[in-house]
Design an enzyme around this catalytic site. Sequence first.
Site, mmCIF file in Angstrom:
data_model
loop_
_atom_site.group_PDB
_atom_site.id
_atom_site.type_symbol
_atom_site.label_atom_id
_atom_site.label_comp_id
_atom_site.label_asym_id
_atom_site.label_seq_id
_atom_site.Cartn_x
_atom_site.Cartn_y
_atom_site.Cartn_z
ATOM 1 C CB SER A 143 -0.882 0.001 1.257
ATOM 2 O OG SER A 143 -1.488 1.261 1.427
ATOM 3 C CE LYS A 199 -7.197 -2.959 -4.417
ATOM 4 N NZ LYS A 199 -7.873 -2.038 -3.478
ATOM 5 C CG HIS A 234 -11.255 0.243 -1.200
ATOM 6 N ND1 HIS A 234 -10.491 1.068 -1.987
ATOM 7 C CD2 HIS A 234 -10.657 0.251 0.026
ATOM 8 C CE1 HIS A 234 -9.490 1.570 -1.261
ATOM 9 N NE2 HIS A 234 -9.566 1.068 -0.043
ATOM 10 C CB THR A 265 -6.518 2.596 -5.285
ATOM 11 O OG1 THR A 265 -5.690 1.464 -5.006
ATOM 12 C CG2 THR A 265 -7.892 2.375 -4.688
ATOM 13 C CE1 TYR A 313 -6.764 5.038 -2.543
ATOM 14 C CE2 TYR A 313 -5.097 4.661 -0.877
ATOM 15 C CZ TYR A 313 -6.345 4.389 -1.409
ATOM 16 O OH TYR A 313 -7.161 3.463 -0.819
HETATM 17 C C1 FMN Z 1 -7.585 -2.662 6.548
HETATM 18 C C2 FMN Z 1 -7.626 -2.484 5.054
HETATM 19 C C3 FMN Z 1 -6.825 -1.517 4.474
HETATM 20 C C4 FMN Z 1 -6.835 -1.353 3.090
HETATM 21 N N1 FMN Z 1 -5.968 -0.460 2.535
HETATM 22 C C5 FMN Z 1 -5.961 -0.306 1.198
HETATM 23 C C6 FMN Z 1 -5.043 0.578 0.587
HETATM 24 O O1 FMN Z 1 -4.207 1.185 1.225
HETATM 25 N N2 FMN Z 1 -5.126 0.727 -0.760
HETATM 26 C C7 FMN Z 1 -6.036 0.043 -1.512
HETATM 27 O O2 FMN Z 1 -6.069 0.203 -2.731
HETATM 28 N N3 FMN Z 1 -6.890 -0.826 -0.972
HETATM 29 C C8 FMN Z 1 -6.871 -1.019 0.369
HETATM 30 N N4 FMN Z 1 -7.713 -1.924 0.924
HETATM 31 C C9 FMN Z 1 -8.588 -2.747 0.053
HETATM 32 C C10 FMN Z 1 -7.868 -4.043 -0.328
HETATM 33 O O3 FMN Z 1 -6.791 -3.786 -1.208
HETATM 34 C C11 FMN Z 1 -8.802 -5.036 -1.049
HETATM 35 O O4 FMN Z 1 -9.445 -4.374 -2.118
HETATM 36 C C12 FMN Z 1 -9.849 -5.644 -0.125
HETATM 37 O O5 FMN Z 1 -9.336 -5.854 1.171
HETATM 38 C C13 FMN Z 1 -10.316 -6.974 -0.703
HETATM 39 O O6 FMN Z 1 -11.322 -7.524 0.062
HETATM 40 P P1 FMN Z 1 -11.081 -8.677 1.159
HETATM 41 O O7 FMN Z 1 -10.516 -8.000 2.364
HETATM 42 O O8 FMN Z 1 -12.455 -9.202 1.369
HETATM 43 O O9 FMN Z 1 -10.140 -9.699 0.587
HETATM 44 C C14 FMN Z 1 -7.695 -2.146 2.296
HETATM 45 C C15 FMN Z 1 -8.494 -3.115 2.896
HETATM 46 C C16 FMN Z 1 -8.454 -3.301 4.257
HETATM 47 C C17 FMN Z 1 -9.309 -4.384 4.864
HETATM 48 C C1 COI Z 2 -5.350 5.056 4.237
HETATM 49 C C2 COI Z 2 -6.600 4.479 3.649
HETATM 50 C C3 COI Z 2 -7.170 5.408 2.618
HETATM 51 C C4 COI Z 2 -6.282 3.123 3.141
HETATM 52 C C5 COI Z 2 -7.452 2.419 2.541
HETATM 53 O O1 COI Z 2 -7.561 2.344 1.351
HETATM 54 C C6 COI Z 2 -8.436 1.769 3.374
HETATM 55 O O2 COI Z 2 -8.392 1.885 4.614
HETATM 56 O O3 COI Z 2 -9.354 1.129 2.820
#
Ligand code: FMN
Ligand code: COI
Length: 370
Positions: A118, A242, A266, A167, A141
Amino acid sequence: MTTPLAPLSQIPAEIVTVADYISYAQARMTPQAWAYLTGGAADERLLHRNESAYQRYQIWPRVLRDLTAAHTRVSLLGKEYAYPIFLAPVAYQRLAHPEGELATALAAAAMQTPFVVSMQSSTDLAVLAAQAPGPQWLQWYWQPDQQASARLLTQAVQLGVEAIVLTVDAPVNGVRNREQRAQFCLPAGVEAVNLRGFAPQPALVSQAGQSPLFGTGFLQTAPTWAQVAEFIQDCPLPVFLKGILHPGDARQALEIGAAGIVVSNHGGRVLDTAPTPLQALPAVVQAVGASIPVLVDGGIRRGTDVFIALALGAKAVLIGRPYMYGLAAAGAAGVAHVLHILRTELEVTMALAGCHNLDAIQRDCLGDAY
Ligand SMILES: Cc1cc2nc3c(=O)[nH]c(=O)nc-3n(C[C@H](O)[C@H](O)[C@H](O)COP(=O)(O)O)c2cc1C
Ligand SMILES: CC(C)CC(=O)C(=O)O
């Protein structure tokens, strides 16, 4: 308040599925961090639908096929990967484990699968590149601070990052009520270290009587198609987009030169009423044809889920929360074990469905959705 337990030093024999990790992970995190890690937007309907969407399909068993040369290899952007289960970008992983992203990167390297770091990683990209030899992609981002962006991108290229995953589905965070109720904020010592030196983003205003979002300047940091097209054009690395769900957006991504698409909502953290990635996947695949790879994430908890996603046209899948459960419970060993569990389940599913490689996993392997 109870203090979180220390990470496991050995993985107990009773942990045999992704779901088995959940209680071990929760016991090792603060309630605030747990709310951030596992929560979704608003009423969390989509968070649940992402998972239950997979239950709408059956997989046809096929018998007596020759599986002696079976494998799960997948080629993407001219490189071959051992199996199609990658690690999605998850911000601030030191909330889950003191070693955070480094533990994840080590597990990904050991398990020979790409880790999408990330942009909001709590571990320095240079540390990951120096200490973990596996393939790393960098989630991005779009940032209004063009100079700092260019510096970070140059550094990523120098460190051997293989692809950028931009993203596009979260110009603003969703309404995250679970985080609000838990009063989540980043604890001392956990920050987006790779963004040090970037110009600060405008804050959301929340005074009654004022527009809380529009007109605050906050959305000036949200990119448009034109800016993303320019970013792709200037980027020396292939750029995946994404967070695409609509086939029209998929076509536009193709037109502006995206190297691939990640169909994603997401993890249900942005718009609670969006379609599930599984619902959106077939139309996106149809929209872009075979010209660029389509990946998918959201709700994948079993090897059978991976199989269903591939049968509906995904080239590979990404997992988010499943490996965070492993990380919180047992660090690098937990992440590696989660990957091993899902890879094993996928291979067993392929064998029982009579598929000797990923190309054999087609739509007619599935019973109709109900
Ligand atoms: C705690 C958390 C933080 C995330 N942070 C990001 C991130 O920084 N950038 C991003 O593109 N997606 C982020 N995501 C989304 C994940 O990349 C992904 O799309 C998602 O977790 C997929 O679903 P799943 O948790 O059911 O496998 C985050 C998801 C979670 C749960
Ligand atoms: C710092 C956040 C924007 C990271 C993210 O994508 C999330 O928490 O789902």
